[in-house]
Design an enzyme around this catalytic site. Sequence first.
Site, short mmCIF file in Angstrom:
data_model
loop_
_atom_site.label_atom_id
_atom_site.label_comp_id
_atom_site.label_asym_id
_atom_site.label_seq_id
_atom_site.Cartn_x
_atom_site.Cartn_y
_atom_site.Cartn_z
CG HIS A 18 -2.00 -1.10 1.03
ND1 HIS A 18 -3.17 -0.89 0.34
CD2 HIS A 18 -2.02 -2.39 1.43
CE1 HIS A 18 -3.87 -2.01 0.33
NE2 HIS A 18 -3.19 -2.93 0.97
CG ASP A 24 1.68 4.97 -8.95
OD1 ASP A 24 1.73 6.03 -9.61
OD2 ASP A 24 1.56 3.85 -9.48
NE ARG A 27 -3.31 3.28 -6.53
CZ ARG A 27 -3.73 3.40 -5.27
NH1 ARG A 27 -3.40 4.45 -4.56
NH2 ARG A 27 -4.47 2.46 -4.73
N GLY A 51 -12.82 -3.02 -2.77
CA GLY A 51 -11.42 -3.24 -2.44
C GLY A 51 -10.78 -1.96 -1.98
CD GLU A 73 -9.29 -4.47 1.59
OE1 GLU A 73 -8.64 -5.53 1.50
OE2 GLU A 73 -9.42 -3.66 0.65
CD GLU A 102 -16.81 -11.41 -5.04
OE1 GLU A 102 -16.16 -11.27 -6.09
OE2 GLU A 102 -16.37 -11.06 -3.91
CD GLU A 118 -5.24 0.51 -8.02
OE1 GLU A 118 -5.47 -0.55 -8.66
OE2 GLU A 118 -4.21 0.68 -7.36
CD GLU A 127 -2.31 -13.14 -8.90
OE1 GLU A 127 -3.44 -13.10 -8.41
OE2 GLU A 127 -1.62 -14.18 -8.95
CG HIS A 273 2.27 0.56 -8.40
ND1 HIS A 273 1.19 1.38 -8.62
CD2 HIS A 273 1.75 -0.68 -8.21
CE1 HIS A 273 0.08 0.69 -8.54
NE2 HIS A 273 0.39 -0.57 -8.30
#
Length: 372
Positions: A18, A24, A27, A51, A73, A102, A118, A127, A273
């Site tokens: 993180h 970054d 971003r 997320g 999260e 979900e 993100e 991933e 990154h």
Amino acid sequence: MELDSEQYFSSYEDLEVHKLMLEDGPRTLAYKNAILNNKAYFKDKVVMDVGCGTGILSIFCAQAGAKKVFAVEASNLANLAKEIVKENKFENIIEVIHSRVEDVVLPNYMKVDAIVSEWMGFYLLHEGMLDSVLFARDRFLKDGGEIFPESAAIYIAPCSVPSLYNNWDNLHGVSMSSFARELRASKGSKPEILTIKPEDLLGAEVALCWVNLREDEAHDLNAYSIEHVVGASKNGYYQGLCIWFECIFPKLPDAAGDGHTVLDTSPQSPATHWKQTVIVLPQQQEVEEGEPIAFQLDMTRADPTSRRYNLQMTMLDPEAVEHPLPCSCHMTKCILAKAFMMQHAEHAINQKNNENDTNVLQDEEINDDDDE
């Protein structure tokens, strides 16, 4: 090695990950600009951050005027996100939900006005968690709601890779080309994450795919393939394929500035990154300007539920494959095709100009002779 779900989420509990993302600038600023430049849209809206990680995007949404943000999260970082939300005095607006998206059930099965996330990984999908964003879209987003970002594209271009080729020709006065050859061979099983300089690109990029977050389904992401020919833009050494992505955010009414925010990870843009992903060739090829470089690239999900993709590059014979129109290579057929297309375009422009000339109103001729 494929990560199972538990390993995947626990990997995001590493604060160094993180730290890398938060520092970054391109971003983080892309999301900040996309959200805060659209305060007119976010005001009094309900938002879901899929997320959320440390919660910084959720805080941007609250700063933009959202009345409620559900920050979802799955990893234990949710506990830290709650502290950061409280630290910024948004605990009455941002609700951190420690769960996989979900498994989330919102109060009264409510819908949200916008989803921010993100979700991108190396070369966009590796991933990544785009499947979870699409799930959230289908379950939680109102009709006509917005997604930040709303689309993305993957680009590829031939390149040189000096760090794995040229830089080993003279190491403190010693040639290490044999070592470099073995090093490249050892990297044949997976792509490299490198920073490619703009001057190391050897040809124009081509889009491998476009991802539409408003419409695409998870199965649409299973496989992408392209067969392409590009003329070398200069003399050089063809040593690999460079892969990068860009993400496009919604351009909404009443946005500050021009309202157009793009997160671009290309070699021509400020470094991120994600850097660039490079498929390194085991042996370089010397090319001249205009020489055709032909390849096929296949990107396939490892299995239907995987977050991992397999990349396969095949070098092709430029004589045996179809070239794009127009093509930038110096093969005779492509030069003739380009000349024909330019002639046709010039003819069409001239014809259009002639039509415009005939449509100009002419002054009516006036007879100024004295009446007899």
